[in-house]
Design an enzyme around this catalytic site. Sequence first.
Site, PDB file in Angstrom:
ATOM      1  N   GLU A  47       9.160  -0.021  -1.568  1.00  0.00           N
ATOM      2  CA  GLU A  47       9.795  -1.342  -1.435  1.00  0.00           C
ATOM      3  C   GLU A  47      11.008  -1.394  -2.386  1.00  0.00           C
ATOM      4  O   GLU A  47      10.966  -0.808  -3.469  1.00  0.00           O
ATOM      5  CB  GLU A  47       8.777  -2.405  -1.865  1.00  0.00           C
ATOM      6  CG  GLU A  47       9.291  -3.827  -1.929  1.00  0.00           C
ATOM      7  CD  GLU A  47       8.299  -4.769  -2.645  1.00  0.00           C
ATOM      8  OE1 GLU A  47       7.756  -4.410  -3.714  1.00  0.00           O
ATOM      9  OE2 GLU A  47       8.090  -5.870  -2.117  1.00  0.00           O
ATOM     10  N   ASN A 110      13.322  -9.599   1.770  1.00  0.00           N
ATOM     11  CA  ASN A 110      12.778  -8.335   1.260  1.00  0.00           C
ATOM     12  C   ASN A 110      12.393  -7.546   2.519  1.00  0.00           C
ATOM     13  O   ASN A 110      11.431  -7.889   3.203  1.00  0.00           O
ATOM     14  CB  ASN A 110      11.565  -8.640   0.382  1.00  0.00           C
ATOM     15  CG  ASN A 110      11.065  -7.408  -0.352  1.00  0.00           C
ATOM     16  OD1 ASN A 110      11.367  -6.283   0.020  1.00  0.00           O
ATOM     17  ND2 ASN A 110      10.278  -7.634  -1.393  1.00  0.00           N
ATOM     18  N   LYS A 127       9.470  -9.037   4.784  1.00  0.00           N
ATOM     19  CA  LYS A 127       8.187  -9.267   4.090  1.00  0.00           C
ATOM     20  C   LYS A 127       7.670 -10.682   4.321  1.00  0.00           C
ATOM     21  O   LYS A 127       8.381 -11.660   4.063  1.00  0.00           O
ATOM     22  CB  LYS A 127       8.379  -8.990   2.605  1.00  0.00           C
ATOM     23  CG  LYS A 127       7.110  -9.029   1.763  1.00  0.00           C
ATOM     24  CD  LYS A 127       7.443  -8.569   0.339  1.00  0.00           C
ATOM     25  CE  LYS A 127       6.250  -8.547  -0.575  1.00  0.00           C
ATOM     26  NZ  LYS A 127       6.624  -8.064  -1.934  1.00  0.00           N
ATOM     27  N   GLU A 146       9.871 -13.462  -6.517  1.00  0.00           N
ATOM     28  CA  GLU A 146      10.144 -13.158  -5.094  1.00  0.00           C
ATOM     29  C   GLU A 146      10.276 -14.422  -4.256  1.00  0.00           C
ATOM     30  O   GLU A 146      11.039 -14.449  -3.288  1.00  0.00           O
ATOM     31  CB  GLU A 146       9.049 -12.258  -4.524  1.00  0.00           C
ATOM     32  CG  GLU A 146       9.144 -10.834  -5.023  1.00  0.00           C
ATOM     33  CD  GLU A 146       8.337  -9.882  -4.172  1.00  0.00           C
ATOM     34  OE1 GLU A 146       8.602  -9.773  -2.965  1.00  0.00           O
ATOM     35  OE2 GLU A 146       7.434  -9.234  -4.734  1.00  0.00           O
ATOM     36  N   CYS A 171       4.406  -4.195   0.150  1.00  0.00           N
ATOM     37  CA  CYS A 171       3.731  -4.498  -1.111  1.00  0.00           C
ATOM     38  C   CYS A 171       2.602  -5.513  -1.016  1.00  0.00           C
ATOM     39  O   CYS A 171       1.508  -5.196  -0.601  1.00  0.00           O
ATOM     40  CB  CYS A 171       4.752  -4.906  -2.159  1.00  0.00           C
ATOM     41  SG  CYS A 171       4.023  -4.785  -3.816  1.00  0.00           S
ATOM     42  N   ASN A 196       5.978  -2.289  -5.260  1.00  0.00           N
ATOM     43  CA  ASN A 196       6.335  -2.336  -6.686  1.00  0.00           C
ATOM     44  C   ASN A 196       5.270  -3.205  -7.331  1.00  0.00           C
ATOM     45  O   ASN A 196       5.288  -4.429  -7.169  1.00  0.00           O
ATOM     46  CB  ASN A 196       7.664  -3.055  -6.917  1.00  0.00           C
ATOM     47  CG  ASN A 196       8.879  -2.229  -6.580  1.00  0.00           C
ATOM     48  OD1 ASN A 196       9.508  -1.638  -7.452  1.00  0.00           O
ATOM     49  ND2 ASN A 196       9.238  -2.210  -5.308  1.00  0.00           N
TER      50      ASN A 196
HETATM   51  N1  CDV Z   1       6.140  -6.548  -5.118  1.00  0.00           N
HETATM   52  C1  CDV Z   1       4.927  -7.140  -4.958  1.00  0.00           C
HETATM   53  O1  CDV Z   1       4.655  -7.718  -3.904  1.00  0.00           O
HETATM   54  N2  CDV Z   1       4.085  -7.070  -5.995  1.00  0.00           N
HETATM   55  C2  CDV Z   1       2.806  -7.731  -6.029  1.00  0.00           C
HETATM   56  C3  CDV Z   1       2.423  -8.089  -7.452  1.00  0.00           C
HETATM   57  C4  CDV Z   1       3.201  -9.231  -7.947  1.00  0.00           C
HETATM   58  C5  CDV Z   1       0.966  -8.479  -7.564  1.00  0.00           C
HETATM   59  C6  CDV Z   1       1.700  -6.867  -5.424  1.00  0.00           C
HETATM   60  O2  CDV Z   1       0.917  -7.420  -4.635  1.00  0.00           O
HETATM   61  O3  CDV Z   1       1.563  -5.695  -5.775  1.00  0.00           O
END
Ligand code: CDV
Length: 310
Positions: A47, A110, A127, A146, A171, A196
């Site tokens: 990501e 995103n 996303k 975000e 993510c 991430n």
């Molecule tokens: N980039 C993300 O979506 N990170 C989230 C963190 C904030 C918990 C994740 O679900 O990994």
Amino acid sequence: MSRFVNVAAAQLGPIARNETKKQVVDRLLAHLHQAKAMGVELVVFPELALTTFFPRWYVEDKAEFDAFYEREMPGPDTQILFDTAAKLGIGFYLGYAELAMEGGQLHRYNTSILVERNGQIVGKYRKVHLPGHAKDEPWRAFQHLEKYYFEPGDTFDVWQAYGGTIGMALCNDRRWSETYRIMGLKGVEMVLLGYNTPVHNPPAPEHDDLSMFHNHLVMQAGAYQNGTWVVGVAKAGNEEGIEMIGGSAIIAPSGEIVAACSTKGDELAIARCDLDLCNSYKTTTFNFEVHRRPEAYGLIANQRGVVRPW
Ligand code: CDV
């Protein structure tokens, strides 16, 4: 029958705030070349793979961060990725921040794209589950903005590519069973997913020691419960003072991890994935047509939060 796709989880180590896009793209190109040498057809990047994870910082005027976004894809910095992919006959999934002009207004997403081995974009995903918060929260050791820097996407989709049915997520999406099930209902055979994930979770530091367990738990469950491959890829390591998990993994429809990264730097984990392995799950335990009971699941699509029935 077997339909094999050779896949690489192309993990990235940290990207510094002052690293140029060219420097980052050079790292991605190195992954493409190395993967090609190892017989890979599909390279999965993380990501926001072109920049540092900028939602960890608050700026009053979002436009100050516009340089972290892409206005076009391919654009001047990324065209070489597409050209190289076409030349090598290798495709990729890439996460990036998207600045889109829609209806005369600027929108920020995103985003990820899926590129075929001819260098053509075959799919784009925005996303859906944006974690974190929408306002500066200075009590946190670092921000996760975000909800401030992006608007949510509104659908999970799949595309015919690589001889199968390929889906995308990003993510935080991986923590939600709905993500996989929507794609499962569209026949997904491989979910590509960049992430991430900071080790430290400011609202719940008691989860910190479990961050890798939870990472694999959700992806392995999503794979098994939908009879699909899942390829989860991290941007890992210490990025601008924030420790982020690695654990990039290729997960079979059985739920088993069949390849994984062992460092927190730039690293490839490679597997020869048989898309027909999905059938053994999709036609038995998780034969949706035979066993699902959508008439009992109405709340899932119609209600957001908890409403106790008493
Ligand atoms: N980039 C993300 O979506 N990170 C989230 C963190 C904030 C918990 C994740 O679900 O990994």
